[in-house]
Design an enzyme around this catalytic site. Structure first.
Site, PDB file in Angstrom:
ATOM      1  N   GLY A  43     -15.472  -0.878  -1.156  1.00 42.09           N
ATOM      2  CA  GLY A  43     -15.147  -1.847  -0.114  1.00 42.09           C
ATOM      3  C   GLY A  43     -15.638  -1.340   1.239  1.00 42.09           C
ATOM      4  O   GLY A  43     -15.079  -1.668   2.281  1.00 42.09           O
ATOM      5  N   SER A  46     -17.124  -3.651   4.723  1.00 41.85           N
ATOM      6  CA  SER A  46     -16.354  -4.537   5.615  1.00 41.85           C
ATOM      7  C   SER A  46     -15.056  -3.858   6.050  1.00 41.85           C
ATOM      8  O   SER A  46     -14.553  -2.955   5.372  1.00 41.85           O
ATOM      9  CB  SER A  46     -16.040  -5.829   4.835  1.00 41.85           C
ATOM     10  OG  SER A  46     -15.163  -6.654   5.539  1.00 41.85           O
ATOM     11  N   SER A 171      -3.405   1.628  -0.006  1.00 43.28           N
ATOM     12  CA  SER A 171      -2.274   0.742  -0.303  1.00 43.28           C
ATOM     13  C   SER A 171      -2.101  -0.172   0.893  1.00 43.28           C
ATOM     14  O   SER A 171      -3.075  -0.695   1.445  1.00 43.28           O
ATOM     15  CB  SER A 171      -1.028   1.582  -0.617  1.00 43.28           C
ATOM     16  OG  SER A 171       0.049   0.750  -0.933  1.00 43.28           O
ATOM     17  N   TYR A 185       0.182  -9.483  -4.742  1.00 46.36           N
ATOM     18  CA  TYR A 185      -0.489  -8.426  -3.964  1.00 46.36           C
ATOM     19  C   TYR A 185       0.381  -7.164  -3.952  1.00 46.36           C
ATOM     20  O   TYR A 185      -0.103  -6.051  -4.171  1.00 46.36           O
ATOM     21  CB  TYR A 185      -0.738  -8.959  -2.547  1.00 46.36           C
ATOM     22  CG  TYR A 185      -1.359  -7.978  -1.594  1.00 46.36           C
ATOM     23  CD1 TYR A 185      -2.662  -7.514  -1.773  1.00 46.36           C
ATOM     24  CD2 TYR A 185      -0.644  -7.520  -0.479  1.00 46.36           C
ATOM     25  CE1 TYR A 185      -3.238  -6.631  -0.874  1.00 46.36           C
ATOM     26  CE2 TYR A 185      -1.213  -6.640   0.427  1.00 46.36           C
ATOM     27  CZ  TYR A 185      -2.499  -6.190   0.228  1.00 46.36           C
ATOM     28  OH  TYR A 185      -3.065  -5.315   1.111  1.00 46.36           O
ATOM     29  N   LYS A 189      -0.156  -3.235  -5.108  1.00 51.53           N
ATOM     30  CA  LYS A 189      -0.069  -2.109  -4.170  1.00 51.53           C
ATOM     31  C   LYS A 189       1.068  -1.152  -4.535  1.00 51.53           C
ATOM     32  O   LYS A 189       0.925   0.063  -4.402  1.00 51.53           O
ATOM     33  CB  LYS A 189       0.088  -2.625  -2.726  1.00 51.53           C
ATOM     34  CG  LYS A 189      -1.143  -3.379  -2.202  1.00 51.53           C
ATOM     35  CD  LYS A 189      -2.401  -2.516  -2.191  1.00 51.53           C
ATOM     36  CE  LYS A 189      -3.577  -3.204  -1.527  1.00 51.53           C
ATOM     37  NZ  LYS A 189      -4.817  -2.400  -1.577  1.00 51.53           N
TER      38      LYS A 189
END
Ligand code: NDP
Ligand code: VSD
Length: 319
Positions: A43, A46, A171, A185, A189
């Protein structure tokens, strides 16, 4: 007279506690060097991942960033070159595809710092969320991270030098506290925390150190997208922790990784959350262990008050 004796006693007890904690905390404190090492950030095209890639490149690391969209990767590479003069290696891969992740990790060469930062998030009540979105969050955030660990661990364990290395998971403060609209979500996490706690025990003998980063809301393209349809209650709860810029979060993350901290908090609310959710987490800092022991009860009162106001808002908005 009695007052003086009491303060001597209190001082003695606290000093004893500090010394005791310094002796027993595990794992032992460590330092992870960054300069000239290979940092692999997923990732990294961005938001927080890109900010972190830029900072570690500026500190003289060899950097690889992995994401799906090749155009965004090229743009990220150009922007890092512009600001630091350094070229990062880019890999266009979907973390959900284990075979592709394995090949990418092997092609990139031995990894010293693996940062599993990729993540997707949609804030919406689970009853309204479609299965594709739900499955997507689980696949990218949780399964994708397991894929990365599984692919990178053999190489990290068999590295030629025995210097300390890191596996870091991105996280969220929403990995420490329930937030309306983030049910799935949060499942991913909170899942990373379990992964991190057990993994640290499995890899400590290899001088591999696990870090878990807990950012608050952070100004990134991902958040801008999520804000478009965010339920009111999600915004109200998330606003209880002050928002940050991607660069600031990346800076906290980098310092946390370097010091081998297991929990890495990013702001004052993050410190309080880390104290109150310390639970069975490993702790390398005797000072932080001391703070946890002394203050967790008090912070518990604080978070119960926060829950009281949150349930008040829920009642009001659902009335
Ligand atoms: N922003 C925030 O408020 C907060 C974010 N976080 C966490 O921080 C991390 C980064 O968030 P943020 O910077 O906002 O995210 P962004 O949406 O800005 O960036 C996400 C990155 O992940 C990559 N990515 C997404 N899906 C995949 C995939 N299947 N395979 C490989 N790469 C993928 C994206 O590239 P591409 O789409 O091209 O694959 C992109 O590089 C996430 O884990 C998020 O949960 C935690 C707390 C707060
Ligand atoms: C006395 C103690 C006070 C403690 C206050 C605690 C407040 C917790 C707020 C948590 C906000 C989490 C936002 C994360 C959002 C996220 O992960 C992104 N992906 C999307 O926004």
């Amino acid at each position: 007279m009695a007052d003086i004796h009491f303060s001597y006693l209190a001082f003695g007890v606290l000093t004893f506690l500090l010394i005791f904690l310094k002796l027993i905390i595990r794992p032992h404190p460590t330092k992870i060097p960054i300069k000239s090492r290979h940092v692999f950030i997923t990732g990294g095209s961005s938001g927080i991942g890109l900010a972190l890639a830029r900072q570690v490149a500026a500190e003289g690391a060899r950097v690889t960033i992995l994401a799906r969209d090749r155009n965004k990767l090229e743009q990220a590479k150009n922007s890092i070159r512009l600001s630091t003069g350094i070229d990062v290696n880019i890999l266009s891969v979907d973390v959900c595809d284990f075979q592709a992740v394995k090949e990418a990790v092997e092609s990139a060469g031995p990894i010293d710092v693996l940062v599993c930062n990729q993540g997707v998030f949609v804030a919406q009540e689970i009853v309204n969320q479609d299965m594709k979105e739900i499955q997507g969050m689980i696949d990218v955030n949780l399964t994708g991270t397991v894929n990365l660990v599984k692919a990178a661990l053999p190489g990290m364990k068999n590295r030629s030098d025995r210097k300390p290395v890191s596996i870091t998971f991105m996280s969220s403060q929403a990995g420490q506290v329930g937030i309306y609209g983030y049910a799935v979500y949060l499942a991913t996490k909170f899942g990373l925390r379990g992964l991190a706690e057990a993994l640290q025990q499995e890899v400590i003998a290899d001088n591999i150190h696990v870090s878990l980063i807990f950012p608050p809301e952070t100004d990134t393209p991902g958040l801008t997208k999520a804000k478009k349809m965010m339920p009111r209650l999600t915004s109200i709860m998330a606003a209880c922790s002050s928002a940050m810029q991607a660069d600031e979060v990346a800076n906290k993350a980098l310092n946390g990784i370097k010091s081998g901290s297991f929990f890495v908090f990013c702001n004052l609310e993050g410190l309080l959350l880390s104290i109150v959710t310390a639970g069975f987490s490993p702790q390398r800092s005797y000072f932080m262990a001391f703070v946890e022991v002394i203050f967790s009860g008090l912070v518990r009162i604080g978070v119960l008050c926060v829950q009281w106001t949150w349930y008040g808002s829920i009642e009001k908005l659902h009335a």
